[in-house]
Design an enzyme around this catalytic site. Structure first.
Site, PDB file in Angstrom:
ATOM      1  N   CYS A 181       0.834  -1.205   0.000  1.00 18.54           N
ATOM      2  CA  CYS A 181       0.000   0.000   0.000  1.00 18.54           C
ATOM      3  C   CYS A 181       0.874   1.263   0.000  1.00 18.54           C
ATOM      4  CB  CYS A 181      -0.901  -0.048   1.239  1.00 18.54           C
ATOM      5  SG  CYS A 181      -1.713   1.489   1.677  1.00 18.54           S
TER       6      CYS A 181
ATOM      7  N   CYS B 160       0.237   3.695   2.813  1.00 14.83           N
ATOM      8  CA  CYS B 160       0.745   3.110   4.054  1.00 14.83           C
ATOM      9  C   CYS B 160       2.243   3.378   4.185  1.00 14.83           C
ATOM     10  CB  CYS B 160       0.510   1.602   4.086  1.00 14.83           C
ATOM     11  SG  CYS B 160      -1.226   1.105   4.065  1.00 14.83           S
TER      12      CYS B 160
END
Length: 148
Positions: free
Chosen positions: A30, A33
């Protein structure tokens, strides 16, 4: 203090044993992230009295599912064992600091009383323990107290 990896086995005890716990639900694939990770890590060094936990949603799929994670990164904040903040999306450092300040400022006696009230008396309203979760606009800290 650095961040710590939280697993399903340790999650509940960590939340219950500490005054304030911030949890970053993330995955290695991600992009947002990976952007938020260093911000979260830096904040953990600035606030050694707070537990900063990370849950890898790929490794801990059951925990992520139980937490209702549908988007990552998701930041959750627990205070005195109660979920007081949950918001998906990568926060900039200043917004994370606002969330931390807001969580510190919460009137926990009032929140516990509201939670007990909503669990004790059946009601026709939508009031539930989940309604105590504060979800401010992006970049806004949770309110200092919950309102009815």
């Amino acid at each position: 203090m650095t961040t710590q990896t939280l697993t399903a086995a340790a999650f509940e005890q960590t939340v219950l044993d500490n005054d304030i716990v911030l949890v970053d639900f993330w995955a290695s694939w991600c992009g947002p992230c990976r952007t938020f990770g260093p911000i979260f890590e830096k904040a953990s060094a600035t606030h050694p009295d707070i537990v900063f936990g990370k849950v890898d949603t790929e490794a801990e799929q059951t925990l992520a599912s139980a937490a209702g994670i549908t988007s990552i990164p998701t930041l959750m904040a627990f205070r005195d064992g109660l979920l007081v903040f949950s918001q998906p999306g990568a926060l900039p450092a200043a917004s994370l600091e606002q969330v931390i300040a807001g969580v510190r400022a919460l009137d926990m006696d009032s929140l516990r009383a509201e939670a007990a009230e909503s669990q004790a008396a059946p009601s026709d309203s939508d009031e539930s323990p989940e309604s105590l979760i504060t979800e401010p606009e992006a970049g806004e800290p949770p309110p200092a107290t919950a309102t009815s």
